[in-house]
Write an enzyme that holds these catalytic residues in place. Sequence first.
Site, short mmCIF file in Angstrom:
data_model
loop_
_atom_site.label_atom_id
_atom_site.label_comp_id
_atom_site.label_asym_id
_atom_site.label_seq_id
_atom_site.Cartn_x
_atom_site.Cartn_y
_atom_site.Cartn_z
N SER A 101 0.82 -1.21 0.00
CA SER A 101 0.00 0.00 0.00
C SER A 101 0.85 1.26 0.00
O SER A 101 0.33 2.35 -0.25
CB SER A 101 -0.86 0.05 1.27
N HIS B 20 -1.00 -2.70 -7.11
CA HIS B 20 -1.76 -2.36 -5.91
C HIS B 20 -3.26 -2.47 -6.15
O HIS B 20 -3.86 -1.60 -6.80
CB HIS B 20 -1.36 -0.93 -5.48
N GLU C 252 -3.47 0.03 -9.13
CA GLU C 252 -2.41 1.03 -9.34
C GLU C 252 -1.14 0.26 -9.70
O GLU C 252 -0.76 -0.67 -8.97
CB GLU C 252 -2.10 1.73 -8.00
N ASN D 212 -3.24 6.01 -1.60
CA ASN D 212 -3.06 6.16 -0.15
C ASN D 212 -2.43 7.48 0.26
O ASN D 212 -2.60 7.93 1.39
CB ASN D 212 -2.28 4.97 0.42
N1 CAA Z 1 -17.12 -10.72 -2.51
C1 CAA Z 1 -18.41 -10.77 -2.89
N2 CAA Z 1 -19.35 -9.93 -2.41
C2 CAA Z 1 -18.94 -9.00 -1.50
C3 CAA Z 1 -17.61 -8.89 -1.07
C4 CAA Z 1 -16.67 -9.81 -1.61
N3 CAA Z 1 -15.39 -9.81 -1.27
N4 CAA Z 1 -17.50 -7.87 -0.18
C5 CAA Z 1 -18.74 -7.36 -0.06
N5 CAA Z 1 -19.59 -8.04 -0.84
C6 CAA Z 1 -21.03 -7.84 -1.01
C7 CAA Z 1 -21.70 -7.59 0.31
O1 CAA Z 1 -21.83 -8.78 1.05
C8 CAA Z 1 -23.02 -7.05 -0.14
O2 CAA Z 1 -23.85 -8.13 -0.46
P1 CAA Z 1 -25.41 -8.10 -0.04
O3 CAA Z 1 -25.97 -7.00 -0.90
O4 CAA Z 1 -25.86 -9.46 -0.43
O5 CAA Z 1 -25.44 -7.84 1.41
C9 CAA Z 1 -22.66 -6.30 -1.41
O6 CAA Z 1 -21.32 -6.70 -1.76
C10 CAA Z 1 -22.70 -4.83 -1.27
O7 CAA Z 1 -22.09 -4.53 -0.07
P2 CAA Z 1 -22.81 -3.70 1.05
O8 CAA Z 1 -24.28 -3.75 0.89
O9 CAA Z 1 -22.18 -4.07 2.35
O10 CAA Z 1 -22.35 -2.26 0.84
P3 CAA Z 1 -22.04 -1.41 -0.39
O11 CAA Z 1 -23.12 -1.39 -1.38
O12 CAA Z 1 -21.57 -0.17 0.26
O13 CAA Z 1 -20.78 -2.07 -1.11
C11 CAA Z 1 -18.43 -1.82 -0.94
C12 CAA Z 1 -19.65 -2.52 -0.44
C13 CAA Z 1 -18.16 -2.17 -2.41
C14 CAA Z 1 -17.26 -2.31 -0.09
C15 CAA Z 1 -18.64 -0.29 -0.84
O14 CAA Z 1 -19.04 0.04 0.46
C16 CAA Z 1 -17.42 0.48 -1.16
O15 CAA Z 1 -17.09 0.72 -2.31
N6 CAA Z 1 -16.69 0.92 -0.11
C17 CAA Z 1 -15.45 1.64 -0.28
C18 CAA Z 1 -14.37 0.66 -0.58
C19 CAA Z 1 -13.06 1.34 -0.82
O16 CAA Z 1 -12.92 2.55 -0.83
N7 CAA Z 1 -12.02 0.51 -1.02
C20 CAA Z 1 -10.69 0.99 -1.19
C21 CAA Z 1 -10.00 0.99 0.14
S1 CAA Z 1 -8.35 1.61 0.03
C22 CAA Z 1 -7.49 0.31 -0.53
O17 CAA Z 1 -7.96 -0.76 -0.76
C23 CAA Z 1 -6.01 0.56 -0.71
C24 CAA Z 1 -5.17 0.35 0.46
O18 CAA Z 1 -3.98 0.13 0.23
C25 CAA Z 1 -5.61 0.47 1.84
P1 NAD Z 2 -3.94 -9.33 6.31
O1 NAD Z 2 -3.50 -8.98 7.68
O2 NAD Z 2 -5.38 -9.63 6.06
O3 NAD Z 2 -3.11 -10.57 5.76
C1 NAD Z 2 -1.71 -10.65 5.77
C2 NAD Z 2 -1.33 -12.12 5.61
O4 NAD Z 2 0.09 -12.21 5.40
C3 NAD Z 2 -1.64 -12.98 6.85
O5 NAD Z 2 -2.45 -14.07 6.46
C4 NAD Z 2 -0.26 -13.45 7.33
O6 NAD Z 2 -0.28 -14.75 7.88
C5 NAD Z 2 0.53 -13.39 6.04
N1 NAD Z 2 1.97 -13.30 6.20
C6 NAD Z 2 2.68 -12.51 7.04
N2 NAD Z 2 4.00 -12.71 6.84
C7 NAD Z 2 4.12 -13.65 5.87
C8 NAD Z 2 5.22 -14.27 5.20
N3 NAD Z 2 6.47 -13.97 5.52
N4 NAD Z 2 4.97 -15.17 4.24
C9 NAD Z 2 3.69 -15.49 3.90
N5 NAD Z 2 2.61 -14.95 4.49
C10 NAD Z 2 2.83 -14.03 5.46
O7 NAD Z 2 -3.44 -8.13 5.39
P2 NAD Z 2 -4.10 -7.56 4.04
O8 NAD Z 2 -5.09 -6.55 4.40
O9 NAD Z 2 -4.44 -8.70 3.17
O10 NAD Z 2 -2.85 -6.77 3.44
C11 NAD Z 2 -1.81 -7.45 2.75
C12 NAD Z 2 -1.03 -6.45 1.93
O11 NAD Z 2 -1.91 -5.79 1.02
C13 NAD Z 2 -0.34 -5.35 2.73
O12 NAD Z 2 0.86 -5.01 2.10
C14 NAD Z 2 -1.34 -4.20 2.63
O13 NAD Z 2 -0.77 -2.95 2.83
C15 NAD Z 2 -1.83 -4.39 1.22
N6 NAD Z 2 -3.15 -3.82 0.93
C16 NAD Z 2 -4.12 -3.87 1.86
C17 NAD Z 2 -5.38 -3.34 1.56
C18 NAD Z 2 -6.48 -3.39 2.57
O14 NAD Z 2 -7.47 -2.68 2.39
N7 NAD Z 2 -6.39 -4.19 3.62
C19 NAD Z 2 -5.62 -2.76 0.32
C20 NAD Z 2 -4.59 -2.75 -0.64
C21 NAD Z 2 -3.35 -3.27 -0.31
#
Ligand code: CAA
Ligand code: NAD
Length: 283
Positions: free
Chosen positions: A118, A139, A151, A189
Amino acid sequence: MVQVAVVGSGQMGSGIAQVLATNTDKEVFLYDISAAAVSQARDSITASLRKLTDKGKLPKERVDRAMGQLQFVTDLPALQRSVFFIEAIVENAAAKTELFQELDRIAEPQAIFASNTSSIPISTLAKATKRPEKVIGMHFMNPVPLMSLVEVIRSPQTSDDTYNTTCTLAKEMGKETVCSKDVAGFIVNRILMPMINEAFFVLHDGIATAADIDQAMKLGTNQPMGPLALADLVGLDTCLFILEVLYRDLKDPKFRPCPLLQQLVNDGFYGRKSGRGVFHYER
Ligand code: CAA
Ligand code: NAD
């Protein structure tokens, strides 16, 4: 069948493996060091595929075929034949570096290593290998089966061939790509985490309740979920790791993690995956 590997079977790794299996004809090896994590990944993929078929978004035959393409493993040498690796382990540079060194030893010299990091610069991970031109950032967004963006991050050493192969695979998986330079946090991010962090500061400063902060941002800015619920979805530990990388690498105080976020992580409240973060979840 061409073999690809997903390393780390947490919420991201399991989603990536699922989409590889449903959208491509590749044999997908999903690996984790934890047997419990691999078993949980199998359950969550099964549940996700069932939801998608129930809603008519995926034909039943495709699901059966996808499950046949997936292998769930806990031994690293099983990944040896893979031509493309997607790493999705914990957001920790030391752990990822060590893993990349190990993968470099077991994988074929032509194999590409993509990281789902991330925030960690790809050049840091590339340095751990003898194939920096074959290392790239890929990503995905959470939840992977529902989110259309990938990404793609090129380090200065990433080759055109690695970049093109990665973009082609992302498209095969049904994703749209954007390209970012290799700077901590990349595009999404760098912008998203300061907003999530500020939501924690608003809560910490007692300006509003968690429910009202999320409601304000949902209804006031048309986001599908509020920033605190989104932090719980991402994982509070992961949000903190990302902010720490941004704060350290970009040396700007605006990325200082909120003490409340730090406290919740210290207390073991990681969000949805642990049953409690800002909010409580049924498990
Ligand atoms: N597989 C299949 N279905 C899934 C699922 C998955 N992995 N995850 C959720 N769903 C389903 C839910 O169960 C739900 O089903 P029902 O309608 O049967 O209950 C349906 O998708 C819709 O979900 P919700 O009703 O809970 O809510 P929603 O309409 O808001 O959609 C969402 C869910 C797509 C997650 C939406 O809330 C959303 O877009 N949220 C923002 C997500 C976002 O911004 N993601 C990026 C995060 S940042 C990142 O990922 C980068 C990082 O490095 C941190
Ligand atoms: P998570 O905590 O759900 O899972 C991490 C997994 O890595 C665990 O199952 C752990 O057992 C495993 N692990 C740790 N060390 C390991 C090793 N040496 N070898 C093999 N497996 C190992 O985390 P996550 O949310 O799936 O995030 C994983 C990566 O994806 C991170 O780099 C995170 O920043 C990135 N990411 C996360 C998100 C998010 O929304 N959570 C979105 C985009 C990217």
